[in-house]
Design a protein around this motif. Structure first.
Motif, PDB file in Angstrom:
ATOM      1  N   PHE A 119       4.892  49.445 -40.418  1.00 20.63           N
ATOM      2  CA  PHE A 119       3.929  48.943 -41.398  1.00 20.63           C
ATOM      3  C   PHE A 119       4.268  47.517 -41.813  1.00 20.63           C
ATOM      4  O   PHE A 119       3.402  46.655 -41.865  1.00 20.63           O
ATOM      5  N   LEU A 120       5.546  47.278 -42.116  1.00 22.06           N
ATOM      6  CA  LEU A 120       5.954  45.958 -42.588  1.00 22.06           C
ATOM      7  C   LEU A 120       5.641  44.886 -41.560  1.00 22.06           C
ATOM      8  O   LEU A 120       5.011  43.879 -41.880  1.00 22.06           O
ATOM      9  N   ASP A 123       2.037  44.378 -41.197  1.00 19.87           N
ATOM     10  CA  ASP A 123       1.516  43.631 -42.346  1.00 19.87           C
ATOM     11  C   ASP A 123       1.873  42.150 -42.265  1.00 19.87           C
ATOM     12  O   ASP A 123       1.103  41.292 -42.701  1.00 19.87           O
ATOM     13  N   LYS A 126      -0.573  39.790 -40.882  1.00 17.98           N
ATOM     14  CA  LYS A 126      -1.849  39.662 -41.597  1.00 17.98           C
ATOM     15  C   LYS A 126      -1.729  38.832 -42.877  1.00 17.98           C
ATOM     16  O   LYS A 126      -2.652  38.812 -43.678  1.00 17.98           O
ATOM     17  N   VAL A 127      -0.576  38.209 -43.087  1.00 11.95           N
ATOM     18  CA  VAL A 127      -0.353  37.476 -44.342  1.00 11.95           C
ATOM     19  C   VAL A 127       0.087  36.048 -44.036  1.00 11.95           C
ATOM     20  O   VAL A 127       0.455  35.714 -42.917  1.00 11.95           O
ATOM     21  N   GLN A 131       3.770  34.676 -47.986  1.00 13.38           N
ATOM     22  CA  GLN A 131       3.695  36.111 -48.286  1.00 13.38           C
ATOM     23  C   GLN A 131       4.635  36.901 -47.379  1.00 13.38           C
ATOM     24  O   GLN A 131       5.276  37.857 -47.826  1.00 13.38           O
ATOM     25  N   ALA A 132       4.727  36.515 -46.115  1.00 14.14           N
ATOM     26  CA  ALA A 132       5.631  37.191 -45.185  1.00 14.14           C
ATOM     27  C   ALA A 132       7.071  37.049 -45.654  1.00 14.14           C
ATOM     28  O   ALA A 132       7.849  38.009 -45.607  1.00 14.14           O
ATOM     29  N   LEU A 135       7.569  39.405 -48.550  1.00  9.12           N
ATOM     30  CA  LEU A 135       7.660  40.789 -48.077  1.00  9.12           C
ATOM     31  C   LEU A 135       9.047  41.082 -47.513  1.00  9.12           C
ATOM     32  O   LEU A 135       9.643  42.126 -47.792  1.00  9.12           O
ATOM     33  N   GLY A 169       2.154  56.581 -45.757  1.00 12.26           N
ATOM     34  CA  GLY A 169       1.413  55.435 -46.236  1.00 12.26           C
ATOM     35  C   GLY A 169       0.849  55.666 -47.631  1.00 12.26           C
ATOM     36  O   GLY A 169       0.858  54.774 -48.476  1.00 12.26           O
TER      37      GLY A 169
END
Length: 173
Positions: A119-120, A123, A126-127, A131-132, A135, A169
């Motif tokens: 997931f990470l 994700d 998509k950022v 933002q990455a 995260l 999730g």
């Protein structure tokens, strides 16, 4: 007579080795071990609640996680014995082909971390770069350390793992 005994022992030994080779490795993510995990998950849930109650603080959890597998298994056995659950736990692990409750628990952790990494890293694509970075800073180091092969395993087996991934999730939100 002695020769026949040696031959019998040899055949039994080969049979034991052959049977041991039929069981998949429960230390790595593979289709057989994950299938075994999914089949045993429901029966193991009450045992895992007791095991999870052993360590309540982050420091206790981290200390437990750094122990060798043998030491983890000793601590788990002690808590199960104190709660009169050792026999029940042994029946469950033998039913599903686990060596110990700890072995099941370690594969659970490996699977959970791989799904979280899946997931990470999904994700992260998509950022924005900032933002990455945020995260990654907030992510559990164990998740960041997941081998690429485990993330690829989750990706290849997403459909088979879909129900578990959906539950995971939903819990991370």
């Amino acid at each position: 007579m002695f020769r026949a005994l040696v031959i019998c022992i040899g055949i039994l030994g080969l049979n034991f080795v052959a049977n041991a080779q039929l069981l998949p490795s429960n230390t790595n993510l593979n289709a057989q071990s994950v299938q075994r995990w999914m089949q045993s998950n429901r029966d193991m849930a009450p045992i895992m609640q007791v095991v999870d109650s052993m360590n309540t603080t982050d420091a206790e959890i981290k200390a437990f996680d750094t122990l060798p597998s043998v030491e983890q298994d000793k601590k788990i056995d002690a808590v199960l014995k104190s709660k009169n659950l050792q026999v029940t736990a042994e029946q469950i692990i033998h039913k599903y082909g686990w060596k110990t409750v700890g072995e099941y628990m370690r594969l659970s952790t490996k699977l959970g971390n791989a799904i979280a990494a899946y997931f990470l890293f999904g994700d992260l694509g998509k950022v924005t770069e900032e933002q990455a970075k945020q995260l990654k800073e907030k992510a559990d180091p164990a998740v960041l350390a997941v081998p690429r092969s485990d993330i690829e395993f989750i990706k290849r087996n997403e459909k088979a793992l879909q129900q578990y991934i959906q539950a995971y999730g939903a819990g991370r939100g």
